[in-house]
Scaffold this active site. Structure first.
Site, PDB file in Angstrom:
ATOM      1  N   LYS A  57      62.051  25.879  96.651  1.00  0.00           N
ATOM      2  CA  LYS A  57      63.061  25.091  95.932  1.00  0.00           C
ATOM      3  C   LYS A  57      62.264  23.288  96.333  1.00  0.00           C
ATOM      4  O   LYS A  57      62.601  22.919  96.219  1.00  0.00           O
ATOM      5  CB  LYS A  57      64.193  24.620  96.037  1.00  0.00           C
ATOM      6  CG  LYS A  57      64.509  25.799  94.349  1.00  0.00           C
ATOM      7  CD  LYS A  57      66.449  26.707  95.323  1.00  0.00           C
ATOM      8  CE  LYS A  57      66.792  25.498  94.180  1.00  0.00           C
ATOM      9  NZ  LYS A  57      68.549  25.440  93.688  1.00  0.00           N
TER      10      LYS A  57
ATOM     11  N   ASP B  51      70.385  21.175  89.690  1.00  0.00           N
ATOM     12  CA  ASP B  51      71.886  22.269  89.945  1.00  0.00           C
ATOM     13  C   ASP B  51      73.172  21.020  89.782  1.00  0.00           C
ATOM     14  O   ASP B  51      74.431  21.377  89.436  1.00  0.00           O
ATOM     15  CB  ASP B  51      71.621  22.250  91.323  1.00  0.00           C
ATOM     16  CG  ASP B  51      70.296  23.743  91.737  1.00  0.00           C
ATOM     17  OD1 ASP B  51      71.135  24.425  90.726  1.00  0.00           O
ATOM     18  OD2 ASP B  51      69.967  23.800  92.845  1.00  0.00           O
TER      19      ASP B  51
END
Ligand code: ATR
Length: 278
Positions: free
Chosen positions: A70, A107
């Site tokens: 990520k 997210d």
């Protein structure tokens, strides 16, 4: 990419077997009767960059990224969204026609959307939020709360220095709280959120007392295995509204799916059941 290739997308991680994203996206493809596939891709760190570069030629429209990629992806991306660059990580990339990489982090969107849909009437702007934890999940939560107009964030983390780094980056609305005083800081809050990994199966429970929390404070967790963590069970027992963490995972998938397959999917009880089923 040829016209005959159906749109492809997937999730890249190492390991990747634990990811629930293939079930989620696979279900959406079927449910909306769309052409395309979503596959788990377990790729070793030494092969990551070359694999990413080859995906557009194979027909991939984009991928989700999980541990340990990520952060790595940001230095490879040609465009990074503001929220991904603020969080310092991306979980969703889309390939443009020329193969260049656009990176985003959904997210925080998933976190807030989960609250919006599952706690109707609750408003992030109505009072302070107490955020437990200052790791990657916390960065996404904190940035989304600030973006949505939270008046104040109280941030408590075992390693105080990590909270201070977040405060220095995200600014004056954040006050740093000692980890062992976190329960005291629940007073007057409108939201209490666990972003640590405590409470996850195999880890110790989060030791947190809700005694000082107003009864209207919404309590939520980013942990979703188990669905009802100790803090959520305690909150429910004393009558506080609660939202479990599974929705964050489901809602964070929406922007990627829409960008790759051209259809904005929905999260409902059926989606939850499918993703939870063995
Ligand atoms: P993630 O990306 O999932 O947030 P992370 O960056 O490793 O993962 O962060 C994990 C969070 O859980 C951190 O806030 C961590 O606290 P530290 O910064 O002090 O490590 C917290 N955490 C993990 N185990 C913990 C424990 N036993 N007690 C208290 N906090 C814990």
């Amino acid at each position: 990419m040829t016209a005959e290739t159906p749109p492809l997308a997937g999730v890249i991680g190492w390991p990747v077997a634990h990811s629930l994203s293939p079930k989620l996206h696979g279900h959406w493809l079927k449910r909306y009767n769309l052409r395309g596939y979503y596959v788990p891709l377990g790729i070793r760190p030494q092969d990551f960059e070359s694999s990413i570069r080859s995906l557009p030629k194979l027909g991939f429209r984009g991928v989700n990224l999980t541990i340990p990629y990520k952060e790595t992806i940001l230095s490879m991306a040609d465009a990074v969204s503001d929220r991904a660059s603020l969080i310092g990580a991306a979980n969703t990339i889309t390939f443009r026609e020329d193969g260049s990489i656009s990176a985003d982090n959904t997210d925080g969107y998933g976190f807030l959307e989960n609250l919006r849909q599952n706690a109707p009437g609750w408003d992030v702007r109505n009072g302070p939020a107490l955020v437990l934890g200052a790791g990657g999940a916390s960065r996404a939560v904190v940035s989304s709360l600030l973006n949505a107009g939270v008046p104040e964030i109280r941030l408590a983390n075992r390693t105080r220095q990590r909270s201070e780094i977040l405060r220095d980056q995200f600014g004056a609305k954040i006050s740093v709280i000692d980890w062992n005083r976190a329960s005291d800081a629940a007073e007057d809050t409108n939201l209490i959120v666990n972003t640590t990994s405590l409470g996850m199966s195999g880890k110790p429970d989060l030791q947190f007392s809700l005694a000082n929390a107003p009864e209207g404070a919404l309590v939520t967790d980013v942990v979703y295995t188990p669905l009802e963590t100790q803090i959520l069970a305690d909150a429910r027992a004393r009558g506080n509204p609660t939202v479990d963490g599974l929705g964050m995972l489901l809602f964070q998938g929406i922007p990627g799916f829409e960008s790759w397959f051209g259809y904005r999917p929905e999260v409902d009880e059926t989606v939850r059941q499918i993703v939870l089923s063995g």
